[in-house]
Design a protein around this motif. Structure first.
Motif, short mmCIF file in Angstrom:
data_model
loop_
_atom_site.label_atom_id
_atom_site.label_comp_id
_atom_site.label_asym_id
_atom_site.label_seq_id
_atom_site.Cartn_x
_atom_site.Cartn_y
_atom_site.Cartn_z
N ARG A 308 0.79 -1.17 -0.03
CA ARG A 308 -0.13 0.00 0.00
C ARG A 308 0.86 1.47 -0.01
N ARG A 309 2.42 1.24 0.65
CA ARG A 309 2.74 2.60 0.56
C ARG A 309 3.19 2.94 -0.68
N TRP A 310 3.66 1.87 -1.75
CA TRP A 310 3.85 2.00 -2.89
C TRP A 310 2.83 2.70 -3.73
N LEU A 311 1.59 2.14 -3.47
CA LEU A 311 0.29 2.99 -4.30
C LEU A 311 0.35 4.29 -3.82
N GLU A 312 0.39 4.60 -2.14
CA GLU A 312 0.21 5.87 -1.80
C GLU A 312 1.34 6.89 -2.35
N GLY A 313 2.42 6.21 -2.89
CA GLY A 313 3.67 6.97 -3.26
C GLY A 313 3.19 7.61 -4.66
N LEU A 314 1.96 7.17 -5.37
CA LEU A 314 1.49 7.64 -6.63
C LEU A 314 0.79 9.05 -6.31
N LEU A 315 0.20 8.89 -5.20
CA LEU A 315 -0.76 10.24 -4.78
C LEU A 315 0.11 11.37 -4.37
N SER A 322 -11.43 22.21 -0.43
CA SER A 322 -11.11 23.59 -0.36
C SER A 322 -10.21 24.12 -1.20
N ALA A 323 -9.13 23.35 -1.39
CA ALA A 323 -8.09 23.61 -2.31
C ALA A 323 -8.15 22.62 -3.62
N TRP A 324 -9.41 22.60 -3.97
CA TRP A 324 -9.50 21.86 -5.28
C TRP A 324 -8.97 22.38 -6.59
N ARG A 325 -8.74 23.66 -6.62
CA ARG A 325 -8.10 24.31 -7.90
C ARG A 325 -6.75 23.69 -8.10
N SER A 326 -6.21 23.40 -6.92
CA SER A 326 -4.81 23.06 -7.25
C SER A 326 -4.65 21.60 -7.86
N ALA A 327 -5.77 20.99 -7.66
CA ALA A 327 -5.83 19.59 -8.58
C ALA A 327 -5.72 19.62 -10.03
N PHE A 328 -5.91 20.78 -10.47
CA PHE A 328 -6.06 20.86 -11.90
C PHE A 328 -4.65 21.60 -12.34
N ASP A 329 -3.98 21.77 -11.42
CA ASP A 329 -2.54 22.29 -11.96
C ASP A 329 -1.73 21.03 -12.49
N THR A 330 -0.86 21.43 -13.28
CA THR A 330 -0.08 20.26 -13.99
C THR A 330 1.70 20.70 -13.69
N SER A 331 2.34 19.54 -13.70
CA SER A 331 3.78 19.68 -13.36
C SER A 331 4.39 18.33 -14.02
N PRO A 332 5.57 18.33 -14.51
CA PRO A 332 6.01 17.18 -14.93
C PRO A 332 6.46 16.20 -13.85
N GLU A 333 6.67 16.75 -12.78
CA GLU A 333 6.98 15.91 -11.57
C GLU A 333 5.90 15.36 -10.71
N ARG A 334 4.67 15.77 -10.99
CA ARG A 334 3.46 15.33 -10.35
C ARG A 334 3.07 14.00 -10.90
N ILE A 335 2.56 13.06 -10.14
CA ILE A 335 1.98 11.89 -10.52
C ILE A 335 0.49 11.82 -10.46
N LYS A 336 -0.15 11.87 -9.34
CA LYS A 336 -1.45 11.81 -9.37
C LYS A 336 -1.94 12.71 -8.24
N ALA A 337 -2.91 13.72 -8.72
CA ALA A 337 -3.69 14.50 -7.55
C ALA A 337 -4.99 14.04 -7.19
N VAL A 338 -5.25 14.19 -5.92
CA VAL A 338 -6.49 13.69 -5.39
C VAL A 338 -6.99 14.60 -4.46
N ILE A 339 -8.28 14.62 -4.74
CA ILE A 339 -9.14 15.67 -3.79
C ILE A 339 -9.76 14.77 -2.72
N GLU A 340 -9.48 15.05 -1.35
CA GLU A 340 -10.29 14.53 -0.49
C GLU A 340 -11.37 15.17 0.34
N PHE A 341 -12.56 14.64 0.13
CA PHE A 341 -13.52 15.23 0.47
C PHE A 341 -13.71 15.40 2.16
N ASP A 342 -13.34 14.24 2.92
CA ASP A 342 -13.31 14.23 4.17
C ASP A 342 -12.08 14.89 4.91
N ALA A 343 -11.40 15.60 4.29
CA ALA A 343 -9.92 16.12 5.00
C ALA A 343 -10.49 17.50 5.39
#
Length: 343
Positions: A308-315, A322-343
């Motif tokens: 599971r630690r490897w999978l979470e390393g993709l996130l 509240s910070a949903w806008r940042s999930a739609f930014d892109t960069s070559p270093e990013r792998i996966k952006a995840v919005i957490e509804f209960d955070a």
């Protein structure tokens, strides 16, 4: 309740976090509380260019097709119960299905009259609560935690490997994955799980992408020139390295195209040379998109077999709603952006 909605705008479309009505019972007999929403290139493309507007709700689409939620309500006697974690299957077949849709292979729909949650003609999973039909809900092992949100992208590469398994008959030794985003790294995972020597190519030299690749036991390359030889199976996930994918496919091997780049982004191809290469080297090239229940189930099995630690390393980007806008930014270093509804 709050939802990420795309609205028709005079300039194309706009994405907002707004209040929407509670989900309609007609959308499914399961009521699900959203836990997480994965954001991918498809979502960014919809925001940038607008969805293909359906006729039932021409001015708004709730975004989101990579889901993870907890069931709040379920019918008595259902196989899925309140408290279960679930992921929603994305595509729905035509009401008058083609031959493929009629047998549950709606990912191969021939008539194109399907709908897709959060993409085409049906609201997605980007709301605090959503409805889901039992037949399109996949129960998720709680041990996966937040990484369960990777089930939908993993289902896409599970389908790709299913196709490669069918057509590459000889004993395979080497696999190449082009692109180290979430799709590419999940494709590498499934290749490693098949006992292959897996090589991954991406443009960055440092950071999460090389680390995740090496932690799999695969080989990372930041340049195509670092590669040597050909590969029995190639999975092209970037959408811009199609020519390289075919050129690197071994005689008798196969390349599966998963990524979709910008028009003409993959460069020009000499069809005469391509024909000569494919015919004389017995190569196969195929494309694939979407997935059905069998691919979600295969993906679930694959994800349960990796730490599971490897999978979470993709996130690499875990963001509150509240910070949903940042999930739609892109960069070559990013792998996966995840919005957490209960955070």
């Amino acid at each position: 309740m709050r939802a990420l909605s795309v609205y028709r705008d005079t300039t194309g479309s706009k994405l907002v976090l707004d209040d929407v009505p509670e989900p309609d019972l007609a959308d499914g007999d399961l009521l699900v509380e959203a836990l997480a929403l994965g954001v991918c290139g498809t979502d960014r493309e919809i925001v940038a260019r607008g969805p293909i507007w359906g006729t039932e709700r021409p001015d708004r689409l709730i975004l989101g097709h990579e889901s993870l939620g907890r069931v709040l309500e379920a019918p008595n006697g259902a196989e899925i119960s309140p408290g279960d974690l679930v992921v929603g299957i994305v595509r729905r077949p035509d009401p008058v299905p083609c031959g493929y849709c009629a047998v549950g292979q709606f990912d191969l729909c021939e008539n194109g009259q399907y709908t897709e949650r959060g993409i085409l003609g049906r609201d997605g999973f980007g709301s605090e609560r959503f409805r889901l039909e039992q037949d399109y809900a996949v129960r998720v092992d709680p041990a996966l935690g937040l990484a369960g949100v990777l089930l939908e992208p993993a289902s896409v590469v599970a389908k790709a490997w299913e196709q490669l398994d069918h057509v590459v008959r000889r004993t395979r030794r080497r696999a190449l994955v082009l692109g180290a985003g979430p799709i590419g790294l999940l494709a590498a995972l499934l290749g490693v799980q098949r006992g292959l020597e897996v090589h991954v190519v991406d443009q960055v030299e440092h950071g999460a992408k090389p680390r995740q690749t090496r932690d799999l036991g695969a080989v990372y390359h930041s340049f195509m020139e670092d590669l040597s030889g050909t590969f029995d199976a190639v999975v092209e996930c970037s959408g811009v390295l199609v020519g390289e994918a075919i050129a690197r496919t071994a005689p008798g091997g196969a390349a599966c195209l998963v990524g979709i780049g910008a028009p003409h982004g993959a460069g020009t191809v000499n069809l005469g040379e391509l024909n000569l290469d494919l015919v004389t080297q017995n190569k196969l090239v195929m494309g694939t998109i979407n997935s059905n229940r069998s691919h979600f189930e295969a993906a679930h099995q694959a994800l349960r077999q990796i730490d599971r630690r490897w999978l979470e390393g993709l996130l690499t980007d875990r963001l509150p709603l509240s910070a949903w806008r940042s999930a739609f930014d892109t960069s070559p270093e990013r792998i996966k952006a995840v919005i957490e509804f209960d955070a």
